[in-house]
Design a protein around this motif. Sequence first.
Motif, short mmCIF file in Angstrom:
data_model
loop_
_atom_site.label_atom_id
_atom_site.label_comp_id
_atom_site.label_asym_id
_atom_site.label_seq_id
_atom_site.Cartn_x
_atom_site.Cartn_y
_atom_site.Cartn_z
N ALA A 1 0.85 -1.19 0.00
CA ALA A 1 0.00 0.00 0.00
C ALA A 1 0.88 1.25 0.00
N VAL A 2 0.24 2.37 -0.22
CA VAL A 2 0.90 3.65 0.05
C VAL A 2 0.61 3.99 1.51
N TYR A 3 1.64 4.23 2.25
CA TYR A 3 1.52 4.56 3.68
C TYR A 3 1.66 6.07 3.83
N TYR A 4 0.65 6.66 4.44
CA TYR A 4 0.62 8.10 4.62
C TYR A 4 0.92 8.47 6.07
N CYS A 5 1.58 9.58 6.24
CA CYS A 5 1.78 10.14 7.57
C CYS A 5 0.63 11.11 7.84
N ASN A 6 0.02 10.96 8.99
CA ASN A 6 -1.09 11.83 9.39
C ASN A 6 -0.81 12.38 10.77
N VAL A 7 -0.91 13.67 10.91
CA VAL A 7 -0.71 14.32 12.20
C VAL A 7 -1.95 15.15 12.50
N ARG A 8 -2.50 14.98 13.67
CA ARG A 8 -3.69 15.72 14.05
C ARG A 8 -3.46 16.43 15.37
N ASP A 9 -3.74 17.71 15.38
CA ASP A 9 -3.61 18.49 16.61
C ASP A 9 -4.69 18.05 17.58
N SER A 10 -4.30 17.49 18.70
CA SER A 10 -5.25 16.95 19.66
C SER A 10 -5.19 17.68 21.01
N ASP A 11 -4.69 18.90 20.98
CA ASP A 11 -4.63 19.72 22.18
C ASP A 11 -5.85 20.64 22.20
N PRO A 12 -6.78 20.43 23.14
CA PRO A 12 -8.03 21.21 23.15
C PRO A 12 -7.83 22.72 23.28
N ILE A 13 -6.68 23.15 23.80
CA ILE A 13 -6.48 24.58 23.96
C ILE A 13 -5.63 25.17 22.83
N SER A 14 -5.31 24.35 21.85
CA SER A 14 -4.52 24.82 20.71
C SER A 14 -5.41 25.54 19.71
N THR A 15 -4.84 26.56 19.10
CA THR A 15 -5.54 27.27 18.02
C THR A 15 -5.86 26.34 16.87
N TYR A 16 -5.04 25.31 16.71
CA TYR A 16 -5.18 24.40 15.57
C TYR A 16 -5.83 23.06 15.98
N TYR A 17 -6.53 23.07 17.10
CA TYR A 17 -7.17 21.84 17.58
C TYR A 17 -8.05 21.21 16.50
N GLY A 18 -7.81 19.91 16.23
CA GLY A 18 -8.60 19.20 15.24
C GLY A 18 -8.07 19.29 13.81
N VAL A 19 -7.08 20.14 13.59
CA VAL A 19 -6.53 20.26 12.23
C VAL A 19 -5.72 19.02 11.89
N ASN A 20 -5.91 18.51 10.68
CA ASN A 20 -5.18 17.35 10.19
C ASN A 20 -4.15 17.77 9.17
N TYR A 21 -2.98 17.16 9.27
CA TYR A 21 -1.93 17.38 8.28
C TYR A 21 -1.59 16.02 7.65
N TRP A 22 -1.26 16.06 6.33
CA TRP A 22 -1.00 14.82 5.60
C TRP A 22 0.30 14.89 4.82
N GLY A 23 1.02 13.78 4.81
CA GLY A 23 2.15 13.66 3.92
C GLY A 23 1.69 13.14 2.57
N LYS A 24 2.64 13.04 1.63
CA LYS A 24 2.29 12.59 0.28
C LYS A 24 2.31 11.07 0.16
N GLY A 25 2.87 10.40 1.15
CA GLY A 25 2.85 8.94 1.16
C GLY A 25 4.15 8.32 0.69
N THR A 26 4.38 7.11 1.17
CA THR A 26 5.52 6.32 0.75
C THR A 26 5.02 4.92 0.39
N LEU A 27 5.46 4.41 -0.75
CA LEU A 27 4.95 3.14 -1.24
C LEU A 27 5.71 1.97 -0.62
N VAL A 28 4.96 1.04 -0.10
CA VAL A 28 5.51 -0.22 0.42
C VAL A 28 4.96 -1.35 -0.44
#
Length: 123
Positions: A92-119
């Motif tokens: 599969a293509v494996y993607y990196c996903n980062v999600r801000d999970s700090d309730p007091i952060s300005t970016y709470y809930g924002v998801n970030y994605w990488g372009k993926g690496t093929l395995v």
Amino acid sequence: QVQLVESGGGLVQAGGSLRPSCAASGRTFSRCMMGWPRQAPGKEREFVARIGWSGGSTDYTDSVKGRFTISRDNAKNTVYLQMNSLKPEDTAVYYCNVRDSDPISTYYGVNYWGKGTLVTVSS
């Protein structure tokens, strides 16, 4: 600007190992959940593994339990996925996903994605 750069994918025979990594930059990620979803050819993207802020909380999909280990280094803003005993169905293509999970952060809930690496796992 936030960037997630994956590396470490490749071609391996069944039973082999790979260790993709994802380096994040552009902000502080120490209070973000980090994870590795994947998408196989012709299939929908699925959850594989995720890790909480401190690294003490991890979660895996059943099909990889006992074979994959997710870890993170907050000093390097990097998340890893140690994949052992690989099977052709892990291809599969494996993607990196980062999600801000700090309730007091300005970016709470924002998801970030990488372009993926093929395995690719050959039988």
